[in-house]
Enzyme design. Structure first.
Site, mmCIF file in Angstrom:
data_model
loop_
_atom_site.group_PDB
_atom_site.id
_atom_site.type_symbol
_atom_site.label_atom_id
_atom_site.label_comp_id
_atom_site.label_asym_id
_atom_site.label_seq_id
_atom_site.Cartn_x
_atom_site.Cartn_y
_atom_site.Cartn_z
ATOM 1 N N LYS A 165 4.190 8.465 9.557
ATOM 2 C CA LYS A 165 3.780 7.788 10.745
ATOM 3 C C LYS A 165 4.873 8.449 11.726
ATOM 4 C CE LYS A 165 0.918 4.538 8.560
ATOM 5 N NZ LYS A 165 1.008 3.924 7.386
ATOM 6 N N ASP B 81 9.248 2.546 0.065
ATOM 7 C CA ASP B 81 8.171 3.157 0.965
ATOM 8 C C ASP B 81 8.247 2.596 2.218
ATOM 9 O OD1 ASP B 81 5.933 4.304 1.997
ATOM 10 O OD2 ASP B 81 4.550 3.627 0.566
ATOM 11 N N TYR C 85 1.045 -0.951 -0.045
ATOM 12 C CA TYR C 85 -0.119 -0.195 0.135
ATOM 13 C C TYR C 85 0.968 1.201 -0.098
ATOM 14 C CZ TYR C 85 -3.366 3.528 1.758
ATOM 15 O OH TYR C 85 -4.132 4.745 1.657
HETATM 16 C C1 LIG Z 1 0.482 4.526 5.807
HETATM 17 C C2 LIG Z 1 0.928 4.465 4.678
HETATM 18 C C3 LIG Z 1 0.891 5.093 3.629
HETATM 19 C C4 LIG Z 1 -0.037 6.576 3.454
HETATM 20 O O1 LIG Z 1 0.275 7.310 4.615
HETATM 21 P P1 LIG Z 1 -0.762 8.294 4.871
HETATM 22 O O2 LIG Z 1 -0.242 9.148 5.954
HETATM 23 O O3 LIG Z 1 -2.042 7.356 5.516
HETATM 24 O O4 LIG Z 1 -1.370 9.020 3.751
HETATM 25 C C5 LIG Z 1 1.672 4.879 2.441
HETATM 26 N N1 LIG Z 1 2.661 3.941 2.501
HETATM 27 C C6 LIG Z 1 2.851 3.037 3.409
HETATM 28 C C7 LIG Z 1 3.748 2.050 3.404
HETATM 29 C C8 LIG Z 1 1.876 3.110 4.775
HETATM 30 O O5 LIG Z 1 1.880 2.246 5.707
#
Ligand SMILES: *Cc1c(COP(=O)(O)O)cnc(C)c1O
Length: 420
Positions: free
Chosen positions: A264, A236, A141
């Site tokens: 995060k 990511d 994701y």
């Molecule tokens: C949470 C997450 C996102 C998106 O971040 P948001 O702050 O919710 O927009 C993108 N990539 C990864 C791997 C994530 O865990």
């Protein structure tokens, strides 16, 4: 008002009654808990019940809820202003700390969410390579920007299809989606399309479709293929960054991506994201280069203060102790009949199945069992993420008392899960 009453009203305000879909409890059933206040690894809901939190706001709170040092840093910075829309010294302090912990980050840009970080990194990669195609992996994701809400097209075609309504097919076609852990598909893809591909983006520790640990060789092969084809490799690390260890998955696997995205944890509970990496690539970003990217609240001083107060406390000793504790918690999960709990760092995925490395290997039966487990544990005062496809998060605040609470809850639900 009770949870029930609040949710009833929420349904009149928001789609599904929530500000983000998985919070609606549709997967597990029942009424979402309305959080009233939270501290350490605990929270109280609006019905006045206390729960042990194993979701921890989905990852930012690696030190725990409402940690005094972070609240203090936030309060201090607030006294000096909530937002400036101009440079401030706190951005530099957080940038310095990030670069100290992740030396391959030569330049970076702060944004306000993980979604925004990914969206901007993709644009920088396209701007730098002057190529349009991007490659992603099924089961990872990357936030909800149009080009990332794409699934594999049917049959042998390499062009993706939107996985959400509202994303134009033409955008879906620019993203290719491969399965994880499939070496053959990976090398075939690069043979045919490598030279047209701006970037490959992957969660090096895929943790948004359960936890799907990849073989080190798969990530190494991807790195090599990217290098050979002039394709930019983006890790990511919005979840894994500053989570699995001081330098994230890149350091853990000793693989250096060209660009990386964080979110995060780097906001310490406030909205922050960032993207960065090689300075030649970051050189295309405005105002140095032709790739436009901006943000009214980017580098927000209060968010920077919360992020810095968090990262300052993330020492190698902290990780050693937290990751060691996660092994113990995972073993307690496995006292539940049928549960296997793979874990990396302080990410734990309780699943009624073993050895899953690809998203399509997850059986619906194990998710049904998870849903039952979720309800039973909730009755025992333990709050798991409200979906079987989400991982549980441990924090520095999950102490001996929390473990005992968890062990009691597990002992109570285990007989009810037996033979189910
Ligand atoms: C949470 C997450 C996102 C998106 O971040 P948001 O702050 O919710 O927009 C993108 N990539 C990864 C791997 C994530 O865990």
């Amino acid at each position: 008002m009770s949870n029930e009453e609040l949710f009833k009203e929420a349904l009149t305000h928001f789609p599904g009654g929530v500000s983000s879909p998985v919070r609606a409890f549709r997967a597990v059933g029942g009424t979402p808990k309305f959080f009233k206040r939270a501290w350490d690894c605990w929270f109280e809901d609006e019905d006045g019940h206390t729960f042990l939190d194993l979701c921890m706001s989905w990852g930012p709170l690696i030190l725990g809820h409402s940690q005094p040092a972070i609240l203090k840093a936030v309060a201090e910075s607030m006294q000096e202003g909530l937002t400036f829309g101009a440079p401030s010294r706190r951005e530099l302090a957080l940038a310095r700390r990030i670069k100290e912990m992740v030396p391959f980050v030569e330049k970076l840009r702060f944004v306000s969410s993980g979604t925004e970080a990914v969206m901007s990194a993709l644009r920088a990669a396209r701007g730098f390579t002057k190529r349009d195609r991007i490659l992603k992996f099924d089961g990872c994701y990357h936030g909800h920007s149009d080009g990332m809400l794409v699934k594999a097209g049917s049959g042998l075609v390499t062009f993706g299809e939107p996985s959400s309504a509202g994303v134009p097919a033409a955008i879906g076609e620019l993203t290719s989606v491969l399965p994880l852990d499939d070496f053959g598909a990976l090398s075939r893809y690069f043979d045919e399309h490598g030279m047209q591909t701006a970037c490959a983006i992957i969660e090096p520790v895929p943790a948004n479709n359960g936890l799907l640990p990849q073989q080190l060789d798969f990530l190494k092969t991807l790195r090599e293929l990217c290098t050979r084809h002039g394709t930019i490799l983006i890790f990511d690390e919005v979840i894994s960054g500053f989570r699995v260890g001081p330098g994230g998955a890149a350091e853990m696997y000793k693989i250096t991506p060209d660009l990386v995205t964080y979110g995060k944890i780097i906001g310490g509970g406030m909205p922050v994201g960032c993207y960065g990496g090689r300075k030649d690539i970051m050189g295309v970003v405005a105002p140095d280069g032709p790739v436009y990217q901006a943000g009214t609240l980017s580098g927000n001083p209060v968010a920077m203060a919360a992020g810095l107060a968090t990262l300052e406390r993330l020492t190698p000793d902290f990780y050693a102790s937290l990751n060691h504790r996660a092994v113990i918690w995972a073993k307690v999960f496995e006292r539940i009949p049928g549960v296997h709990a793979p874990h990396i760092g302080s990410l734990i995925w309780p699943l009624f199945q073993e050895g899953v490395r690809r998203s399509d290997a997850v059986k619906t039966g194990s998710i049904t069992q998870f849903n039952k487990l979720h309800r039973l544990l909730l009755d025992q005062g333990v709050y798991l993420p409200p979906s079987g496809y989400e991982v549980a998060f441990l924090s520095g605040a999950h102490d001996e008392k929390a473990l005992q609470h968890f062990e009691r809850a597990v002992a109570a639900v285990a007989p009810m899960m037996a033979g189910s």
